[in-house]
Design an enzyme around this catalytic site. Structure first.
Site, PDB file in Angstrom:
ATOM      1  N   ASP A 193      15.298  52.244  70.480  1.00 12.73           N
ATOM      2  CA  ASP A 193      14.155  51.357  70.705  1.00 12.73           C
ATOM      3  C   ASP A 193      14.734  49.971  70.982  1.00 12.73           C
ATOM      4  O   ASP A 193      15.345  49.359  70.102  1.00 12.73           O
ATOM      5  CB  ASP A 193      13.299  51.360  69.422  1.00 12.73           C
ATOM      6  CG  ASP A 193      12.119  50.400  69.486  1.00 12.73           C
ATOM      7  OD1 ASP A 193      12.009  49.643  70.467  1.00 12.73           O
ATOM      8  OD2 ASP A 193      11.312  50.419  68.534  1.00 12.73           O
ATOM      9  N   LYS A 200       7.453  41.519  74.991  1.00 12.04           N
ATOM     10  CA  LYS A 200       8.331  40.516  74.385  1.00 12.04           C
ATOM     11  C   LYS A 200       9.197  39.843  75.442  1.00 12.04           C
ATOM     12  O   LYS A 200       9.097  38.652  75.671  1.00 12.04           O
ATOM     13  CB  LYS A 200       9.195  41.151  73.305  1.00 12.04           C
ATOM     14  CG  LYS A 200       8.345  41.787  72.208  1.00 12.04           C
ATOM     15  CD  LYS A 200       9.173  42.587  71.249  1.00 12.04           C
ATOM     16  CE  LYS A 200       8.350  43.519  70.413  1.00 12.04           C
ATOM     17  NZ  LYS A 200       7.315  42.884  69.601  1.00 12.04           N
ATOM     18  N   TRP A 236       9.720  49.720  62.131  1.00 12.77           N
ATOM     19  CA  TRP A 236       9.485  50.480  63.365  1.00 12.77           C
ATOM     20  C   TRP A 236      10.275  51.788  63.372  1.00 12.77           C
ATOM     21  O   TRP A 236       9.799  52.804  63.871  1.00 12.77           O
ATOM     22  CB  TRP A 236       9.764  49.616  64.597  1.00 12.77           C
ATOM     23  CG  TRP A 236       8.912  48.386  64.572  1.00 12.77           C
ATOM     24  CD1 TRP A 236       9.334  47.089  64.482  1.00 12.77           C
ATOM     25  CD2 TRP A 236       7.472  48.328  64.590  1.00 12.77           C
ATOM     26  NE1 TRP A 236       8.258  46.241  64.426  1.00 12.77           N
ATOM     27  CE2 TRP A 236       7.118  46.973  64.494  1.00 12.77           C
ATOM     28  CE3 TRP A 236       6.467  49.291  64.656  1.00 12.77           C
ATOM     29  CZ2 TRP A 236       5.779  46.552  64.479  1.00 12.77           C
ATOM     30  CZ3 TRP A 236       5.133  48.872  64.640  1.00 12.77           C
ATOM     31  CH2 TRP A 236       4.815  47.524  64.554  1.00 12.77           C
TER      32      TRP A 236
HETATM   33  N1  PMP Z   1       9.432  48.745  68.153  1.00 11.06           N
HETATM   34  C1  PMP Z   1       9.742  47.468  67.904  1.00 11.06           C
HETATM   35  C2  PMP Z   1      11.181  47.082  67.747  1.00 11.06           C
HETATM   36  C3  PMP Z   1       8.730  46.520  67.790  1.00 11.06           C
HETATM   37  O1  PMP Z   1       9.036  45.249  67.545  1.00 11.06           O
HETATM   38  C4  PMP Z   1       7.382  46.923  67.931  1.00 11.06           C
HETATM   39  C5  PMP Z   1       6.227  45.965  67.859  1.00 11.06           C
HETATM   40  N2  PMP Z   1       6.458  44.679  67.732  1.00 11.06           N
HETATM   41  C6  PMP Z   1       7.110  48.271  68.161  1.00 11.06           C
HETATM   42  C7  PMP Z   1       8.163  49.151  68.296  1.00 11.06           C
HETATM   43  C8  PMP Z   1       5.705  48.770  68.303  1.00 11.06           C
HETATM   44  O2  PMP Z   1       5.287  48.446  69.554  1.00 11.06           O
HETATM   45  P1  PMP Z   1       3.815  48.569  70.083  1.00 11.06           P
HETATM   46  O3  PMP Z   1       2.993  47.571  69.340  1.00 11.06           O
HETATM   47  O4  PMP Z   1       3.973  48.254  71.534  1.00 11.06           O
HETATM   48  O5  PMP Z   1       3.371  49.962  69.850  1.00 11.06           O
END
Ligand code: PMP
Length: 364
Positions: A177, A201, A105
């Site tokens: 994040d 989550k 990510w």
């Molecule tokens: N950041 C983290 C730490 C994640 O775990 C995730 C997806 N699991 C994301 C960003 C991406 O998120 P999204 O699918 O909501 O775009």
């Protein structure tokens, strides 16, 4: 699946929600607060929805001790849109940013930022498949004092790591994040300039992204920035610039109330630590399961373990499923097992998993 008394869902997201929250939502599904309509059917400009969004913000501010100098935004587009909105809004002087890459990510976030400015990867743990968090003292000299911001992924959902020491970036805004750790442990918001999290989550249904941003960072996006991607536009409109994800905000509000009822984030953190300790201990004491993450960097939310034998992992995951312990497969990129034990996962779910692990090992 065999007959089991209860399903425990270890999915990394969307994931388990507190049963009490789901039950309350079910009760209010058709007629919210005697209005004769579902929250889904309510105008986002109505007084009824106004109460819902304002209470949600107030409760979140209380739970995270968010100072008045920060705006709370209820947006859409997931964590992934933040990968773009952050550089769009925060690049303003040098158009340079420092990124610490601790997983997929963070890598995606750096990739998006690179489209808009200069990205400096000051540290990465990719050399060891992201099984650790780089040591701040080793990379602090590489941080730029002219960066517009420094970016981290606080908890790494796929690799099962988390920060225990934040990079001290001084006056450089620190952006994090917190998609997979929001509200799971106490966090001092004032250490950050911007925090964001997808809701799916620890908070509620997918479709809602929460952004907590220090007010003085608003208003510097270039003129050409589309309104929908401009934090200031959303802040000025109190997250009602356009139709917000109203049902997800309502569900988030219910979860915030549930957290307050549990004793707040401090109380949840205590249970989360207990849950993680039990699971990591079982892994460390086992002869067949291993956790590849260095001890100090282990996530409280996403616990990674594996046997080293893919067919045995598969057998374990299948057997777990038959006991109602579902979605234990690791991320498709690394395999093995991943138990996501967010706030809504009760201690009982973790204890059942540990019992099954012991049973599985004994039967081999
Ligand atoms: N950041 C983290 C730490 C994640 O775990 C995730 C997806 N699991 C994301 C960003 C991406 O998120 P999204 O699918 O909501 O775009």
């Amino acid at each position: 699946m065999g007959k089991v008394d209860r399903i425990y869902n270890f999915s990394a997201g969307p994931s388990m929600l507190p049963l009490a929250v789901l039950e309350q939502a079910a009760k209010e599904m058709v007629s919210y607060n005697n209005s004769g309509m579902s929250v889904m059917e309510m105008s986002h400009r109505s007084d009824g929805f106004g109460d819902i969004i304002q209470s949600a913000e107030k409760d979140l501010r209380e739970l995270m001790a968010i100072p008045d100098s920060y705006k709370v935004l209820f947006l859409q587009g997931g964590g992934s849109l933040q990968f773009s909105m952050i550089p769009m809004n925060l690049f303003r002087n040098s158009r340079k940013a420092d990124y610490i890459v601790t997983g997929r990510w963070a890598k995606n976030a750096a990739k998006e930022a690179r489209k808009l400015g200069q990205v400096n990867i000051v540290a990465t743990s990719e050399d060891k498949t992201f099984t650790y968090i780089p040591d701040f003292h080793e990379y602090k000299n590489r941080l730029s004092d002219e960066a517009d911001y420094c970016y981290i992924t606080y908890n790494n959902t796929i690799y099962g790591t988390k920060y225990t020491e934040l990079p001290n970036t001084g006056r450089i805004p620190l952006v994090a994040d917190i998609s997979s750790s929001i509200l799971s442990e106490e966090l001092d918001v004032t250490n950050f300039a911007l925090l964001f999290a997808g809701a799916q989550k620890n908070i509620g249904p997918a479709g809602l992204t929460i952004v907590i941003i220090r007010e003085d960072l608003l208003g510097f996006a270039p003129e050409s920035t589309p309104d929908m991607l401009n934090y200031k536009v959303h802040a000025d409109a109190k997250s009602l610039f356009n139709t917000p994800p109203s049902y997800s905000i309502y569900m988030a509000g219910l979860t915030f109330q549930w957290i307050k009822g549990q004793g707040g984030v401090r109380a949840l953190e205590k249970t989360n630590r207990e849950k993680a300790d039990i699971l990591y201990r079982a892994i460390d004491e086992s002869k067949i399961f291993k956790c590849p993450i260095s001890n100090k960097d282990r996530s409280l939310m996403n616990v990674i373990f594996l046997t080293g034998d893919q067919s045995l992992d598969k057998k374990f995951i299948l057997g777990a499923q038959q006991r109602g312990l579902v979605n234990l497969g690791g991320h498709r990129s690394i395999g093995g097992m991943r138990a996501s034990i967010y706030n809504a996962m009760p201690l009982d779910g973790v204890e059942r998993l540990v019992d099954y692990m012991k049973d599985f090992e004994q039967r081999l």
